[in-house]
Scaffold this motif. Structure first.
Motif, PDB file in Angstrom:
ATOM      1  N   ASN A 495      63.514  59.902  52.610  1.00 42.74           N
ATOM      2  CA  ASN A 495      62.441  60.270  53.544  1.00 42.74           C
ATOM      3  C   ASN A 495      61.318  61.056  52.879  1.00 42.74           C
ATOM      4  O   ASN A 495      60.368  61.481  53.530  1.00 42.74           O
ATOM      5  CB  ASN A 495      63.003  61.060  54.717  1.00 42.74           C
ATOM      6  CG  ASN A 495      63.735  62.325  54.252  1.00 42.74           C
ATOM      7  OD1 ASN A 495      63.608  62.731  53.097  1.00 42.74           O
ATOM      8  ND2 ASN A 495      64.509  62.930  55.150  1.00 42.74           N
ATOM      9  N   GLY A 496      61.429  61.280  51.553  1.00 46.00           N
ATOM     10  CA  GLY A 496      60.380  61.957  50.805  1.00 46.00           C
ATOM     11  C   GLY A 496      60.280  63.448  51.042  1.00 46.00           C
ATOM     12  O   GLY A 496      59.278  64.066  50.674  1.00 46.00           O
ATOM     13  N   THR A 497      61.311  64.074  51.621  1.00 49.86           N
ATOM     14  CA  THR A 497      61.243  65.510  51.946  1.00 49.86           C
ATOM     15  C   THR A 497      61.862  66.392  50.877  1.00 49.86           C
ATOM     16  O   THR A 497      61.869  67.612  51.027  1.00 49.86           O
ATOM     17  CB  THR A 497      61.956  65.780  53.279  1.00 49.86           C
ATOM     18  OG1 THR A 497      63.339  65.388  53.155  1.00 49.86           O
ATOM     19  CG2 THR A 497      61.302  65.018  54.406  1.00 49.86           C
ATOM     20  N   ASP A 523      71.918  68.588  47.152  1.00 47.17           N
ATOM     21  CA  ASP A 523      70.525  68.784  47.560  1.00 47.17           C
ATOM     22  C   ASP A 523      69.913  69.880  46.686  1.00 47.17           C
ATOM     23  O   ASP A 523      70.327  71.037  46.733  1.00 47.17           O
ATOM     24  CB  ASP A 523      70.463  69.195  49.027  1.00 47.17           C
ATOM     25  CG  ASP A 523      69.026  69.170  49.563  1.00 47.17           C
ATOM     26  OD1 ASP A 523      68.094  69.311  48.756  1.00 47.17           O
ATOM     27  OD2 ASP A 523      68.850  69.015  50.781  1.00 47.17           O
ATOM     28  N   ILE A 524      68.943  69.498  45.815  1.00 51.68           N
ATOM     29  CA  ILE A 524      68.323  70.465  44.896  1.00 51.68           C
ATOM     30  C   ILE A 524      66.831  70.616  45.193  1.00 51.68           C
ATOM     31  O   ILE A 524      66.042  70.917  44.309  1.00 51.68           O
ATOM     32  CB  ILE A 524      68.540  70.033  43.433  1.00 51.68           C
ATOM     33  CG1 ILE A 524      67.915  68.648  43.178  1.00 51.68           C
ATOM     34  CG2 ILE A 524      69.996  70.044  43.061  1.00 51.68           C
ATOM     35  CD1 ILE A 524      67.851  68.280  41.715  1.00 51.68           C
ATOM     36  N   THR A 527      65.496  74.067  44.372  1.00 56.96           N
ATOM     37  CA  THR A 527      65.528  74.264  42.918  1.00 56.96           C
ATOM     38  C   THR A 527      64.380  73.518  42.244  1.00 56.96           C
ATOM     39  O   THR A 527      63.718  74.046  41.334  1.00 56.96           O
ATOM     40  CB  THR A 527      66.862  73.786  42.348  1.00 56.96           C
ATOM     41  OG1 THR A 527      67.923  74.500  42.980  1.00 56.96           O
ATOM     42  CG2 THR A 527      66.934  74.024  40.842  1.00 56.96           C
ATOM     43  N   MET A 528      64.141  72.260  42.654  1.00 57.82           N
ATOM     44  CA  MET A 528      63.075  71.456  42.059  1.00 57.82           C
ATOM     45  C   MET A 528      61.705  72.073  42.343  1.00 57.82           C
ATOM     46  O   MET A 528      60.832  72.119  41.469  1.00 57.82           O
ATOM     47  CB  MET A 528      63.129  70.033  42.596  1.00 57.82           C
ATOM     48  CG  MET A 528      64.317  69.231  42.083  1.00 57.82           C
ATOM     49  SD  MET A 528      64.191  68.915  40.303  1.00 57.82           S
ATOM     50  CE  MET A 528      62.800  67.795  40.265  1.00 57.82           C
ATOM     51  N   ARG A 529      61.528  72.574  43.581  1.00 55.22           N
ATOM     52  CA  ARG A 529      60.241  73.184  43.895  1.00 55.22           C
ATOM     53  C   ARG A 529      59.990  74.410  43.032  1.00 55.22           C
ATOM     54  O   ARG A 529      58.897  74.622  42.513  1.00 55.22           O
ATOM     55  CB  ARG A 529      60.199  73.559  45.371  1.00 55.22           C
ATOM     56  CG  ARG A 529      60.103  72.341  46.303  1.00 55.22           C
ATOM     57  CD  ARG A 529      60.276  72.738  47.743  1.00 55.22           C
ATOM     58  NE  ARG A 529      60.173  71.550  48.634  1.00 55.22           N
ATOM     59  CZ  ARG A 529      60.494  71.571  49.914  1.00 55.22           C
ATOM     60  NH1 ARG A 529      60.927  72.691  50.485  1.00 55.22           N
ATOM     61  NH2 ARG A 529      60.382  70.468  50.633  1.00 55.22           N
ATOM     62  N   THR A 530      61.035  75.224  42.886  1.00 62.81           N
ATOM     63  CA  THR A 530      60.906  76.421  42.043  1.00 62.81           C
ATOM     64  C   THR A 530      60.630  76.031  40.599  1.00 62.81           C
ATOM     65  O   THR A 530      59.788  76.631  39.914  1.00 62.81           O
ATOM     66  CB  THR A 530      62.198  77.247  42.117  1.00 62.81           C
ATOM     67  OG1 THR A 530      62.452  77.607  43.473  1.00 62.81           O
ATOM     68  CG2 THR A 530      62.070  78.516  41.271  1.00 62.81           C
TER      69      THR A 530
END
Length: 751
Positions: A495-497, A523-524, A527-530
Motif C-alpha cells: 500500500n506504499g505506507t 515492519d521496519i 527504522t527506514m524513515r530514521t
C-alpha cells in the motif's frame, strides 16, 4: 640554438592563484603563461591562437574544468590538458582521465615544489603529444611489417593473440578455430571472456605475472571456455613485447590439449581406481595361482588374517591355517566345476587363533597366459553379532512401547505450549517450502498484512508479501536457494505506507539439502524513515565539509605562494623568521585539513561482505608493487567490513614501499581461533621499532605524515576489527587484523 618556450593557457577563477602560478611557471624562461578567469574565456582565447598545453582548475562557476575538457575533446582538440585543483576525490580523478585529461594534480603543500611538479607535467605532456604526432607520420613504414606479421600468425597452428591494455589487438585464425569466436568477436575484447570463471582468471593471472617477473615468460595450464559454452584444457603462455614492462603489449599463445589430457586422465583414473580397489578397498582381496598359492594379498587381508604379505605369499590358505583343508578342497573343487563362487559363508581362523565369520567369493581370471584365482573375503562377524543383538533389541522395544506412548502425550503438551509461544512473537514467522508454499505461520500476520492466520497455509509467500503471482526478480528465497545461507531484503509495503524486512534462513536435512526455510517479515517503517533522515543529514554535512575544505585549501595555497615570493624578494630581511613560523602553522593547518578530509566518507555506507584475496589484489594495483613478490595463503575468505576496507591494504602496502627499505616479499596468511580469525600481513623489510609500535596507530603520530595507519584502524573499528603490529624490528613488519566471530566466512559456506 635558443629553445622555444612552451606556451600554455592557465584557467582558474581565483586571480591570486593565476598570478602566483604565472610567477613560478615563467621563472625558468622555458614556459610562457596566458591566463583566463573562466572556461568560456579560455574557449575564446583558444579560437584565436593555439597553445602547447592547457592547465585548468576543476571547480569553477558556470562551466567547470571537466566540462571545458569535454568541450575541447568533442571538437577534436587534442592539446594536452592538466586538471589542477584542490578537489582530491577519486571519482573526479577517474572522470578527468576518462574524458581525456593527460594529468591530474591536486593543490596543496609548498608552492615551489607544487609548481615544479606542474611544470614537469606540462613538459612531459607536450613532449608526449609531439611524439604522438611524429608517430602518426611514420605509421606507413610499418604497414608492410604488419602484413608479414599477420601472415606469420595465420601460419602457426597454435592460437596467437596480441594484447595491449588487457584487450585483444590482433588474433590469428588458429585462435578463432580453437575458441569458436570470429576475429571481429575477439578484437577489442578482454581475454577474461575465454575463462570459465573469475577465480580461474585471477589464479592464472597471478601465476603468469609472477613467472614473467622472474624470467620474462609465463607458461601455465588452465581451462578455457569456448563460444558454445564448452570448456577445453589449454597451455597458455604470455611474453611481453618489452622485458622491462608489460605496458607495451603481450603476446599470448594457446595450445588445445583437451583430448590428450582427457585420454591421459581417463587412463590414470582407471589405473588408480583398480589399484585402490584391490590394494586399499574395503574388503579383503587375494590373488592365487591355479594351485591355490597366494601371489598377492592386500592390506585388508593382513588386517583380517594377522599375517603379513611376506608370510602369506607362496602358501595356500589351508597351509597357513586360515581355513581347514576340507573347506579349501571344497572351494577348489567348486571353482574347477563352475569357475565362480559367490558369497559362500565360512569360518576362518586368524593368526592369533580366534575365528571369524566371512563370506567368500572367488573366480578364475586370465592374466597373460596363466589363469589365476581372485578371491574377495567379507568379514561378517560383527553383522552376525548385530543380528543377534537386534533380536534382543526387538524384544526390548516391545517393553518400551508403553513408555513411548507416555512420552507422546508429554510431547503433545509441549507442542501446545510451543504454539502459544510461537504466536506471541511480534514478527510474522512462517515455515515455507523451497518453492514458497507456506506450511505453518504465527498470528503476527494478521495485524501486519490483515490476513487471518488460518487462511495462510497453502498460499505462496510472494503472493502475500509482494502481491504477485510469481517470485519477484530479487526474491530473497531464490537467492537463499543459490547462496545456501541467510538472505535479507528490504521491500516497500504493497500500500506504499512503509517498509518490510524479509529474512530467509535455510533448513537442511542430513544430506545438506534445503528442504524448508524460515520466513520472517518485520515492519521496519520507522527504522527506514530514521535511517533515510540520517543519510540525508550525512550527505549535507559531507557537502558542507567539501566546500569548506576546498575554499580553505585554495586560501592556504595562495598565502603560501605569497610568502614564498616575499622570501625570495627579501632574502636577508629580519621578518623572514616570522614568515617561517607562519609557513609551519600553514603546513599544520594543511595536514589537519587533509586528516579531516579522509574522514568524510568513513562510515557513510553500510558494511558489506568482501573477498579478502580480491580486495588485496585490487589494493596493490594502485601502487608500484611489481618489485614486491606477494603470496596469499588462503582462498575465498570473506570479511563483513566497511566499503573502505580496500584502503586498509593500500595503506599497509604503501607502508611496505615507503618504510620497508629492502622489503622484497609480502605474505598474507590467516590463523583461525576459537571465536575469531586473524589475517596476518607480513613483509621482510626493516620493521617498526618497539618504542613506536603502539604510537603508529595514533592520530597525533600520523598527522605528521598523513592519515596512514591511524585511518586503517578507524576503518576496521567500524565493524569491530582490531589491528596491531607484532613484527620483530630488523626482520620485518607484521600487522595482525583480528576479525570477530560472525563477521567472516568462506565463500560457499551456505550450510
Amino acid at each position: 640554438m635558443t629553445k622555444t618556450p612552451i606556451q600554455i593557457l592557465y584557467v582558474d577563477d581565483e586571480p591570486a592563484l593565476l598570478e602566483i602560478g604565472r610567477l613560478f611557471l615563467e621563472k625558468s624562461g622555458d614556459i610562457t603563461v596566458e591566463t583566463a578567469l573562466s572556461a568560456p574565456e579560455a574557449i575564446r582565447l583558444l579560437s584565436d591562437h593555439a597553445v602547447d598545453a592547457i592547465v585548468s582548475d576543476y571547480q569553477m562557476p558556470g562551466m567547470d574544468g571537466i566540462a571545458l575538457l569535454k568541450h575541447l575533446r568533442s571538437g577534436g582538440e587534442r592539446t594536452p590538458f592538466i586538471i589542477f585543483t584542490g578537489k582530491g576525490r577519486e571519482d573526479v580523478v577517474i572522470e578527468a582521465l576518462n574524458n581525456g585529461a593527460d594529468f591530474y594534480l591536486q593543490k596543496g603543500g609548498y608552492p615551489k615544489a607544487l609548481f615544479a611538479e606542474l611544470s614537469h607535467m606540462i613538459w612531459h605532456s607536450v613532449k608526449q603529444r609531439q611524439a604522438e604526432m611524429e608517430l602518426t607520420k611514420s605509421e606507413e613504414r610499418f604497414r608492410h611489417g604488419e602484413r608479414v606479421l599477420q601472415s606469420m600468425l595465420n601460419a602457426t597452428p597454435a592460437g596467437v593473440g596480441l594484447l595491449k591494455d588487457r584487450v585483444f589487438q590482433r588474433v590469428n585464425r588458429s585462435l578463432c578455430t580453437i575458441t569458436g569466436y570470429s576475429e571481429e568477436e575477439l578484437i577489442g575484447k578482454d581475454p577474461r571472456m575465454l575463462y570459465p570463471d573469475e577465480g580461474e582468471y585471477l589464479r592464472i593471472a597471478e601465476e603468469l605475472y609472477q613467472q614473467i617477473g622472474e624470467r620474462g615468460l609465463g607458461i601455465a595450464e588452465t581451462r578455457s571456455r569456448k563460444k558454445d559454452g564448452s570448456e577445453i584444457i589449454v597451455i597458455l603462455s604470455l611474453c611481453p613485447f618489452n622485458s622491462d614492462t608489460m605496458a607495451d603489449g603481450i603476446t599470448a599463445t594457446i595450445i588445445d590439449i583437451t583430448e590428450s589430457r582427457r585420454a591421459e586422465e581417463a587412463l590414470q583414473k582407471s589405473e588408480k581406481n583398480f589399484r585402490e580397489l584391490v590394494t586399499m578397498g574395503p574388503f579383503t582381496c587375494t590373488i592365487s595361482d591355479v594351485d591355490g598359492r597366494y601371489t598377492f594379498v592386500n592390506q585388508k587381508f593382513e588386517e583380517l588374517a594377522g599375517y603379513t604379505s611376506s608370510e602369506a605369499i607362496g602358501k595356500r590358505p589351508d597351509e597357513l591355517g586360515f581355513i581347514t583343508n576340507e573347506s579349501y578342497q571344497e572351494i577348489i573343487s567348486q571353482l574347477r566345476r563352475t569357475a565362480i563362487i559367490d558369497g559362500v559363508e565360512s569360518e576362518i581362523t586368524i593368526k592369533d587363533g580366534s575365528t571369524r565369520s566371512v563370506l567368500i567369493s572367488s573366480r578364475y581370471i586370465h592374466q597373460g597366459e596363466k589363469p589365476q584365482i581372485i578371491t574377495a573375503i567379507i568379514d561378517i562377524t560383527e553383522r552376525k553379532q548385530a543380528e543377534a543383538e537386534l533380536q534382543g533389541a526387538h524384544e526390548e522395544l516391545k517393553s518400551q512401547d508403553e513408555e513411548l506412548r507416555m512420552q507422546y502425550d508429554a510431547l503433545a503438551q509441549i507442542q501446545t505450549e510451543w504454539e502459544s509461544t510461537f504466536n506471541t512473537i511480534s514478527d510474522w514467522v512462517s515455515l515455507i517450502t523451497p518453492d514458497g508454499e507456506i506450511l505453518q505461520t504465527n498470528k503476527a500476520i494478521e495485524p501486519l498484512l490483515g490476513v487471518p492466520a488460518d487462511e495462510v497455509p497453502g498460499r505462496k509467500c510472494f503472493e502475500l508479501v509482494h502481491g504477485t503471482a510469481c517470485p519477484i526478480p530479487e526474491c530473497p528465497l531464490q537467492r537463499m536457494m543459490v547462496s545456501r545461507r541467510q538472505e535479507i531484503s528490504v521491500i516497500p509495503k504493497q500500500n506504499g505506507t512503509g517498509w518490510l524486512e524479509v529474512t530467509l534462513d535455510p533448513v537442511m536435512n542430513p544430506n545438506k539439502e534445503i528442504v524448508r526455510a524460515v520466513h520472517i517479515v518485520r515492519d521496519i517503517t520507522e527504522t527506514m524513515r530514521t535511517q533515510k533522515a540520517l543519510e540525508n543529514a550525512k550527505k549535507k554535512l559531507n557537502l558542507l565539509n567539501y566546500v569548506t575544505f576546498n575554499d580553505l585549501q585554495n586560501m592556504i595555497l595562495t598565502i603560501s605562494g605569497y610568502q614564498q615570493v616575499v622570501r625570495e624578494m627579501l632574502p636577508e630581511h629580519p621578518v623572514l623568521p616570522m614568515i617561517t613560523k607562519q609557513e609551519e602553522i600553514l603546513q599544520k593547518v594543511g595536514h589537519s585539513l587533509k586528516f579531516a578530509q579522509s574522514y568524510q566518507g568513513l562510515g557513510l555506507k553500510p558494511a558489506i561482505w568482501q573477498n579478502v584475496r580480491h580486495i588485496f589484489l585490487m589494493a596493490i594495483s594502485h601502487l608500484d608493487f611489481l618489485r614486491i613478490r606477494h603470496t596469499i595463503r588462503f582462498d575465498n575468505l570473506e570479511v563483513f567490513s566497511d566499503p573502505l576496507f580496500e584502503q586498509v591494504f593500500v595503506i599497509l602496502a604503501d607502508n611496505t614501499l615507503t618504510h620497508g627499505a629492502s622489503a622484497e616479499n609480502v605474505v598474507l596468511t590467516s590463523i583461525t581461533n576459537e571465536d575469531s580469525i586473524t589475517i596476518l600481513y607480513e613483509d621482510d623489510g626493516i620493521g617498526i621499532p618497539d618504542e613506536i609500535k603502539d604510537k603508529v596507530f595514533l592520530a597525533d603520530f600520523q598527522k605528521k605524515k598523513g592519515v596512514g595507519l591511524f585511518f586503517s584502524r578507524e576503518i576496521l573499528e567500524i565493524t569491530g576489527i582490531a589491528i596491531r603490529e607484532t613484527g620483530v624490528y630488523g626482520e620485518g613488519a607484521r600487522f595482525e587484523m583480528t576479525i570477530p566471530k560472525g563477521t567472516w566466512r568462506y565463500a560457499g559456506d551456505g550450510e
